[in-house]
Motif scaffolding. Structure first.
Motif, mmCIF file in Angstrom:
data_model
loop_
_atom_site.group_PDB
_atom_site.id
_atom_site.type_symbol
_atom_site.label_atom_id
_atom_site.label_comp_id
_atom_site.label_asym_id
_atom_site.label_seq_id
_atom_site.Cartn_x
_atom_site.Cartn_y
_atom_site.Cartn_z
ATOM 1 N N VAL A 212 50.357 39.872 33.103
ATOM 2 C CA VAL A 212 49.525 39.606 34.259
ATOM 3 C C VAL A 212 49.460 40.844 35.140
ATOM 4 C CG1 VAL A 212 51.442 38.627 35.573
ATOM 5 C CG2 VAL A 212 49.114 38.079 36.235
ATOM 6 N N GLY A 213 48.267 41.104 35.633
ATOM 7 C CA GLY A 213 48.076 42.250 36.516
ATOM 8 C C GLY A 213 46.647 42.280 36.999
ATOM 9 N N PRO A 214 46.338 43.172 37.914
ATOM 10 C CA PRO A 214 44.989 43.189 38.479
ATOM 11 C C PRO A 214 43.945 43.690 37.504
ATOM 12 C CG PRO A 214 46.338 44.950 39.425
ATOM 13 C CD PRO A 214 47.238 44.137 38.572
ATOM 14 N N VAL A 215 42.791 43.049 37.552
ATOM 15 C CA VAL A 215 41.589 43.493 36.846
ATOM 16 C C VAL A 215 40.552 43.771 37.926
ATOM 17 C CG1 VAL A 215 39.799 42.882 35.191
ATOM 18 C CG2 VAL A 215 42.143 42.071 34.836
ATOM 19 N N ALA A 216 40.080 45.000 37.992
ATOM 20 C CA ALA A 216 39.209 45.423 39.092
ATOM 21 C C ALA A 216 39.866 45.125 40.441
ATOM 22 C CB ALA A 216 37.847 44.745 38.988
ATOM 23 N N ALA A 228 50.231 37.393 46.293
ATOM 24 C CA ALA A 228 51.538 36.979 45.783
ATOM 25 C C ALA A 228 52.041 37.947 44.728
ATOM 26 C CB ALA A 228 51.452 35.564 45.227
ATOM 27 N N TRP A 229 51.148 38.406 43.852
ATOM 28 C CA TRP A 229 51.534 39.381 42.825
ATOM 29 C C TRP A 229 52.023 40.674 43.476
ATOM 30 C CZ3 TRP A 229 49.738 44.241 41.442
ATOM 31 C CH2 TRP A 229 50.146 44.717 40.191
ATOM 32 N N LEU A 230 51.327 41.126 44.522
ATOM 33 C CA LEU A 230 51.772 42.327 45.236
ATOM 34 C C LEU A 230 53.159 42.123 45.840
ATOM 35 C CD1 LEU A 230 48.701 43.750 47.213
ATOM 36 C CD2 LEU A 230 50.107 44.946 45.525
ATOM 37 N N GLY A 231 53.427 40.902 46.321
ATOM 38 C CA GLY A 231 54.736 40.613 46.900
ATOM 39 C C GLY A 231 55.867 40.699 45.908
ATOM 40 N N ALA A 239 45.073 49.552 43.905
ATOM 41 C CA ALA A 239 43.828 48.846 43.574
ATOM 42 C C ALA A 239 43.860 47.419 44.112
ATOM 43 C CB ALA A 239 43.601 48.847 42.071
ATOM 44 N N ALA A 240 45.019 46.743 44.003
ATOM 45 C CA ALA A 240 45.137 45.375 44.498
ATOM 46 C C ALA A 240 45.059 45.344 46.017
ATOM 47 C CB ALA A 240 46.448 44.758 44.018
ATOM 48 N N ARG A 241 45.691 46.302 46.676
ATOM 49 C CA ARG A 241 45.639 46.338 48.137
ATOM 50 C C ARG A 241 44.207 46.600 48.615
ATOM 51 N NH1 ARG A 241 48.884 46.985 52.819
ATOM 52 N NH2 ARG A 241 47.393 46.644 54.495
#
Length: 546
Positions: A212-216, A228-231, A239-241
């Motif tokens: 699991v991880g960010p897509v775009a 939550a993933w960033l936490g 990219a997520a931020r």
């Protein structure tokens, strides 16, 4: 909002055409898509991302959205998920060492709202309120109930006056599916991609999953899942931020449940407008991007979500109507024999997904040289399956929308357009009877009250089935015009995600298309704009084999 005064059908038809052209332009100007904000998703950012810009505005938004009974969200069981999220968010703010105080609000204001919500939530859980079939509800409610109980224990143990007289815990909630998913996450077995859309309630076990991880920039196309993933990360993933900052900036603090919805919005909107013959002209670049979204498993609603048969079918159908047909072979992946699943491993089934599949396959069976041989038998069988799902009173219901008018409209359009001649006549007649019997005294239609969206679906049902000459139908449709304004841009949330939402451009396209049909039934336009597609084959007189 009231509809503009209708002086001549021609003038109003021109307004519809102009509004539709602007809607198509918006698809390119705002490629992320336009979606209503979500109490559930905003509550998750309050709880899990107080460091994110706009925290105070999100708290104020939660208080502003609270209902008179203390709950948040829609009627009945639709209040459970947003209320649980808002309550947990407000209690999380109360236990923080440095809680925020939005302008004009105090800690006491947050406490009062939180405890009112807590009591409303406990009342619903104690009454064993049934949860609608919204995504991940059976994971969200028990996960948030456990967090709420932990906050209450901490506040009561500290003799915090904020919880004086408040319950010490919520009624017991069924945790079996949440516990089963937690156990699965603790193994090395594969996890369905759809779960990442609700990453925020999966707990610490999800942090160890490397797939699991960010897509775009987005995890599961969800601001809450992304936060939550960033936490769980030891350092910031830029990219997520950036994704979160952009979503917050677009919506002013509160956030929607799913974003971006580029393919979803473009395919639904273009299919709806072209189906009734509105002369829309998307740019070649937009059409190319829509075609590029179709991979071997089809198309996905948003980045990080799995491809699904619903979005795939709508994309295929929109492209076909725009003169850029793509072979629907990707739909084979979802074929279960009797019907099509939205995605593999789906619990239950969706009649609207299957209606969209019928349109995609039906167009190719009718309009391409090899489509007749490859898809005609499957089209006939799927039309039969859809007819069999009709309720005794004539409507259909579905898992992706709160209103039976949406489900009924999707199925009626598909059957009227592509069922073998004569095979769906009884089903279509029963659907029309149901629509005529359920018109409200104010001339509109709706599950809870008259809405523009549901009135639009009712008009589509009446005028897609060759009923415009049926006694009483013209009068019924004329009464509906007041509920189909050209210039409305806000609509109540009726679509299913983690809580109810409104895909605003998609809904507006349905309203504009219905108004076009209604004006055509009231009399021919006088401004040179061609009339909408004739009954029985909605808009098919505008189809051309490219």
């Amino acid at each position: 909002m009231t509809a503009p005064t209708v002086t001549t059908s021609g003038a109003s038809t021109s307004a519809v055409v102009d509004a539709a052209a602007d809607l198509v332009a918006q698809l390119e100007r705002e490629p992320h898509g336009q979606v209503s904000t979500s109490v559930y998703e905003t509550g998750r950012l309050v709880a899990d991302a107080p460091w994110l810009t706009g925290h105070g505005r999100r708290l104020a938004y939660l208080l502003g959205q609270q209902g008179a009974d203390g709950a948040w969200g829609g009627a009945g069981g639709y209040a459970l998920v947003p209320t649980a999220s808002a309550v947990e968010a407000l209690l999380a703010e109360l236990v923080r060492a440095d809680p925020a105080e939005p302008a004009g609000l105090t800690r006491a204001d947050l406490a009062v709202a939180g405890i009112r919500g807590l009591i409303a939530l406990a009342r619903r859980l104690d009454a064993d309120a049934s949860m609608p079939d919204t995504p991940a509800a059976d994971l969200i409610v028990p996960a948030l109930a456990a967090r709420i109980d932990a906050h209450l224990a901490r506040l009561h143990d500290g003799n915090d006056p904020a919880v004086t007289g408040a319950p010490r815990a919520l009624p017991r909630v069924d945790r079996r599916r949440l516990d089963a998913v937690g156990a699965l996450l603790g193994t090395d077995r594969p996890v369905p991609d759809k779960l990442w859309h609700a990453y925020e309630v999966l707990g610490p076990a999800a942090a160890g999953r490397t797939e699991v991880g960010p897509v775009a920039g987005a995890v599961g196309a969800s601001p809450a899942a992304t936060a939550a993933w960033l936490g769980h990360r030891p350092s910031v993933e830029q990219a997520a931020r950036t994704y979160l900052d952009d979503v917050v900036a677009r919506h002013g603090g509160p956030v929607p449940c799913c974003t971006p919805i580029t393919v979803f919005e473009r395919s639904w909107t273009l299919a709806t407008l072209t189906r009734v013959g509105l002369p829309v002209r998307p740019s070649p670049g937009l059409v190319a991007e829509l075609a590029a979204a179709l991979g071997s498993p089809g198309a996905a609603t948003g980045p990080g979500l799995p491809a699904d048969a619903d979005t795939t079918s709508a994309t295929l159908y929109a492209l076909a109507r725009l003169g850029r047909p793509v072979d629907p072979v990707s739909l084979v992946h979802y074929d279960l024999g009797s019907h099509f699943c939205t995605w593999r491993g789906e619990d239950g089934h969706s009649v609207t997904t299957n209606a969209h599949v019928l349109e995609a396959l039906g167009w190719h069976a009718r309009h391409t040289r090899d489509g007749a041989g490859r898809y005609r038998a499957r089209v006939a069988a799927l039309a039969g399956w859809l007819s069999d799902q009709q309720q005794p009173d004539g409507h259909w219901a579905d898992r992706w929308h709160a209103s039976p008018y949406y489900a009924t409209c999707c199925v009626v359009l598909a059957l009227a357009g592509y069922a073998p001649p004569g095979t769906a006549t009884d089903s279509l007649d029963r659907a029309v009877d149901w629509v005529l019997a359920t018109q409200r005294a104010d001339g509109g239609w709706g599950r809870w009250s008259s809405t523009a969206e549901e009135t639009a679906y009712a008009v589509h049902i009446l005028l897609a089935t060759g009923q415009r000459s049926r006694p009483g139908v013209p009068v019924v449709v004329r009464r509906a015009l007041a509920h189909l304004p050209v210039d409305a841009t806000e609509y109540p949330p009726l679509w299913h995600d983690k809580d109810l939402y409104a895909p605003l451009v998609i809904v507006r396209s349905a309203v504009l298309a219905a108004r076009r049909l209604a004006l055509g039934a009231a009399g021919p336009p006088s401004d040179g704009v061609p009339a909408a597609g004739d009954p029985g084959r909605p808009g098919h007189d505008h189809e051309r084999l490219s």
